[in-house]
Design an enzyme around this catalytic site. Sequence first.
Site, mmCIF file in Angstrom:
data_model
loop_
_atom_site.group_PDB
_atom_site.id
_atom_site.type_symbol
_atom_site.label_atom_id
_atom_site.label_comp_id
_atom_site.label_asym_id
_atom_site.label_seq_id
_atom_site.Cartn_x
_atom_site.Cartn_y
_atom_site.Cartn_z
ATOM 1 N N ASP A 163 -5.712 9.853 9.912
ATOM 2 C CA ASP A 163 -4.373 9.377 10.249
ATOM 3 C C ASP A 163 -3.842 9.991 11.531
ATOM 4 O OD1 ASP A 163 -3.454 7.508 8.183
ATOM 5 O OD2 ASP A 163 -3.925 9.168 6.835
ATOM 6 N N GLU A 180 0.876 -1.176 0.000
ATOM 7 C CA GLU A 180 0.000 0.000 0.000
ATOM 8 C C GLU A 180 0.904 1.215 0.000
ATOM 9 O OE1 GLU A 180 -3.612 -1.808 2.761
ATOM 10 O OE2 GLU A 180 -2.670 0.093 3.304
#
Lengths: 405, 278
Positions: free
Chosen positions: B61, B50
């Site tokens: 995040d 990824e």
Amino acid sequence: MNPNLPNSFRSGPDERGHFGIFGGRFVAETLMPLILDLEKAYAEAKADPSFQAEMNGYLKDYVGRPSPLYFAERLTAHLGGAKIYLKREELNHTGSHKVNNVLGQIMVARRMGKKRIIAETGAGQHGVATATLCARFGLECVVYMGAVDVERQQPNVIRMEMLGAKVVPVQSGARTLKDAMNDALRDWVTNVHNTFYCIGTVAGPHPYPMMVRDFQSVIGNETRQQMQEAEGRLPDSLVACIGGGSNAMGLFHPFLDDPSVEIFGVEAAGHGLTQLHAASLAGGRPGVLHGNRTYLLMDADGQIEEAHSISAGLDYPGIGPEHAWLHESGRVKYLSATDEEALAAFQLLSRLEGIIPALESAHAIAKLSELAPQRPKDHLMVVNLSGRGDKDVPQVGDILKGRKK
Amino acid sequence: MTTRIDARFAELKRQGRSAFVTFVMAGDPDAKTALEVIKALPKAGADIIELGMPFTDPMADGPSIQAAGLRALKGGMTLKKTLELVRDFRKDDDSTPIVLMGYYNPIYIYGVDAFLADAKAAGVDGLIIVDLPPEEDTELCIPAMKAGLNFIRLATPTTDDKRLPAVLANTSGFVYYVAVTGITGAAAADSKVVGAAVGRIKQHTKLPVCVGFGIRTPEAARAIAENADGSVVGTALVDALKGSLDAEGRATARTVTAVADLASALAQGVRGAKQAAE
């Protein structure tokens, strides 16, 4: 006439939260089920007469509504044109229009059984309103505020803490409103089970832009009635400042389908539109951030740019999606005022009317010197005085003192 | 349509093991180092890569991946350069699947059709876009499927049985189960709870289910691998990379090995797992 114009400017959003191409629900999957719950809870509350009755009770006795519509005689004489009325939202409990929305959202949160409230704040007005109502209803309150804003809006930080809220200074990015919103979203995604996110403006994922607009529309609805009582007719024009745009949307929305009413929003032009500013409509283009598609300040790669405004409450690189739509449809005209113009207006209103406006609201006052003189003396112009300037007194005092030296 | 992702999971099934999925940020701390890092990952045992697309406002995040994105942007990374990175990687590796992970705005600004064509041509296999739930499928998910790219959806602890079918409807490649409600790099996931959640998802889909968020050590990766078709590790690798940088945040001679060594240890953890019960 644009053939794509709708029959009504007041029918949005559609069931997926869109105003034209703007709005929507661009959020992480973790939040999506909660956003759908909120949409349902709000729809039920809206249809429940006891909800409205309870809210009206608090608006009257706790917030102090209706706020006056005041004829600004000396300002009118000074500008020599339109007859200027101020909608006195700064007289609300907590000192700004923010409380109208927070009251509504806290009542929805209570219906949903949420005990923990989080909020983002720029100038601190939304944070103070949220801390106030959390104190009133005995709810835990956490407010995210950019570290830069914590510095320049100290009086409001102290007020929030006094009211029992926890203020978290946000250190990421430019450390202003956009970053506070990012961290509030991060908190929400982590504490989704017990937490209600009380968004302060007409932005974010659906249903927030609609819900916040509905709660703020009390401003425009009162204005309509008060102007009828004072002058026996509708106003001819409306003026309000815009960061995310909640005070403006609250004043504008009830008048959108009255074609005789000219409507002006005023964005923050910071150092000027060719330099650092916060005017998303004038200097941005459509993109996706914080749960909605709207006009944003960004670079060629789609990275969000830092906004700048002297006013912490307008220092945001986006704008509510319904404003983006009203801009493209042409129903509302969006202007901008620089830091310098706002600072001059701040002093002008203080000296002429004995009212110290918030730096945010001073942006709307600033445009009166262009709008009012060109219009006849029987033109009725309403300006939303969205907040009081006590919180800005130390900052403005320092700026003016620095200039004398 | 069989993509590199489908082929990789078919191969892992033959081998009887769970996938090790690695996340690193494109362009962290510069494009050249990032290319060396992603080239080293398959050798270290990564089955799927990824690749984060840096964004200024990554609202799901935690601090580590936020900082990685900002380092990459400071180093001049753009979405165009991220696609160039994939193209360069593909010169030597035509089998390791690459999944781009990030937020919608840079793609929207690039232009959806142009992005999908360029990503496909560069050798991208799938997309994970955090801020595009099924309610916004017409934006990118449906066009991506038509362009031959897998659109990998996140399922979370808040995605209940009523909602799962909608989440899975247009998902392909694999399902990414976010093991905790929260941001990347947050609390560790309890492997038993995760196992039950994976079982619940598998009642609704035949797709492989990979688990991420909160996996930092070989032991944790092994525990998850016993209960899922793959484990995703991101923040720990990003932290290892950050720990190798000099005081100015520049890559050093240790940067590539720092990431590869941790990846290697994690891969061994995954490979040590008993095969998940079907």
